[in-house]
Enzyme design. Structure first.
Site, short mmCIF file in Angstrom:
data_model
loop_
_atom_site.label_atom_id
_atom_site.label_comp_id
_atom_site.label_asym_id
_atom_site.label_seq_id
_atom_site.Cartn_x
_atom_site.Cartn_y
_atom_site.Cartn_z
N ASP A 140 0.85 -1.19 0.00
CA ASP A 140 0.00 0.00 0.00
C ASP A 140 0.88 1.24 0.00
O ASP A 140 1.97 1.24 0.55
CB ASP A 140 -0.97 0.01 1.19
N ASP B 237 -9.29 2.11 -5.63
CA ASP B 237 -9.94 3.43 -5.75
C ASP B 237 -10.56 3.56 -7.14
O ASP B 237 -9.88 3.33 -8.14
CB ASP B 237 -8.92 4.55 -5.53
N GLU C 272 -14.91 -4.84 1.55
CA GLU C 272 -15.91 -5.83 1.15
C GLU C 272 -16.95 -6.01 2.26
O GLU C 272 -18.15 -6.09 2.00
CB GLU C 272 -15.20 -7.16 0.87
N1 SAH Z 1 -7.92 -3.68 -0.43
C1 SAH Z 1 -8.40 -2.98 0.75
C2 SAH Z 1 -8.28 -1.47 0.63
C3 SAH Z 1 -9.06 -0.84 -0.50
S1 SAH Z 1 -8.93 0.95 -0.54
C4 SAH Z 1 -9.84 -3.40 1.03
O1 SAH Z 1 -10.47 -3.96 0.13
O2 SAH Z 1 -10.32 -3.17 2.13
C5 SAH Z 1 -7.68 1.15 -1.77
C6 SAH Z 1 -6.27 1.11 -1.21
O3 SAH Z 1 -5.36 1.23 -2.30
C7 SAH Z 1 -5.94 2.27 -0.27
O4 SAH Z 1 -5.44 1.76 0.95
C8 SAH Z 1 -4.90 3.09 -1.02
O5 SAH Z 1 -3.92 3.66 -0.16
C9 SAH Z 1 -4.28 2.04 -1.92
N2 SAH Z 1 -3.69 2.58 -3.16
C10 SAH Z 1 -4.23 3.48 -4.00
N3 SAH Z 1 -3.41 3.73 -5.04
C11 SAH Z 1 -2.32 2.96 -4.84
C12 SAH Z 1 -1.11 2.78 -5.56
N4 SAH Z 1 -0.86 3.46 -6.69
N5 SAH Z 1 -0.20 1.91 -5.08
C13 SAH Z 1 -0.42 1.25 -3.92
N6 SAH Z 1 -1.56 1.38 -3.20
C14 SAH Z 1 -2.49 2.22 -3.65
#
Ligand code: SAH
Length: 211
Positions: A69, A118, A194
């Protein structure tokens, strides 16, 4: 989504160098040494607070997992889960998913997960979506030939976009779920998002695609 800053998050990560890889450039090509075995390596890009990657590590001791992350605070919560789990087959990495070729050698990763990435719904932000073609270029390089991406989301727009993006890239869609929780899929490990979105009654989409 940007999370609130957590006090002491950086120190927390720095104090746990066994689980948090602090010099990720040096790890490139050496991940099997880091884990101390030759088991397959699966990564989650955008692993958030770590429920999925930690749950997967406990469920599948014969696979090594890396949660990635970009956000320090978020990753520090994932570290709490890793430490509490007692799992040894897991590591964490605070890097940007667009630069994974700096940290992984060609074909070093066996499978890549994206969960609740995102959505970046505005057209002008298309390039930021983790399923945009430049990200697929990166993933393709660190995965083996025909390497797989497994992607879950509640976001219909991002799901539709990603199916088209995979397809335009020449990937094969192995299987698609339009309502994962109503399906007979076994062993699903829920992510934080989720749980939150399905509690609100939203369906969860899933796709398994390979290059
Ligand atoms: N997979 C987790 C979090 C989803 S939110 C779940 O399902 O609960 C999306 C996450 O992606 C966030 O924590 C954000 O910090 C991370 N993120 C966004 N762009 C990113 C990138 N370019 N590289 C690494 N992480 C990223």
């Amino acid at each position: 989504m940007r999370a609130r800053r957590r006090k002491g998050a950086e120190e927390h990560l720095a104090n746990n160098p066994h689980f948090v890889i602090l010099n990720p450039e040096d790890a490139k090509g050496h991940w099997r040494e880091i884990f101390g075995n030759d088991k397959p390596i699966h990564i989650e890009v955008g692993s958030g607070k770590g429920a999925f990657i930690t749950g997967m590590a406990l469920q599948n001791p014969d696979i090594n997992y890396i949660g990635i992350d970009i956000q320090v605070s978020v990753l520090s919560y994932a570290l709490d889960k890793v430490l509490a789990s007692g799992a040894e087959n897991i590591r964490l990495l605070q890097v940007d998913g667009s630069s994974l070729t700096n940290y992984f050698a060609d074909g070093e990763i066996d499978l890549l997960y994206l969960n609740f990435s995102d959505p970046w719904p505005k057209k002008k932000h298309t390039k930021r979506r983790l399923t945009y073609k430049t990200f697929l270029d990166t993933y393709k390089q660190i995965l083996p030939e025909h390497g797989e991406i497994h992607f879950k989301t509640d976001n219909r727009g991002l799901f539709e976009y990603s199916l088209a993006s995979f397809s335009q890239y020449g990937m094969i869609l192995k299987q698609v779920w339009l309502d994962l929780h109503a399906s007979d899929f076994e062993g699903n490990v829920m992510t934080e998002y989720e749980k939150k979105f399905s509690d609100k009654g939203q369906v969860i989409y899933r796709v398994e695609a390979h290059f």
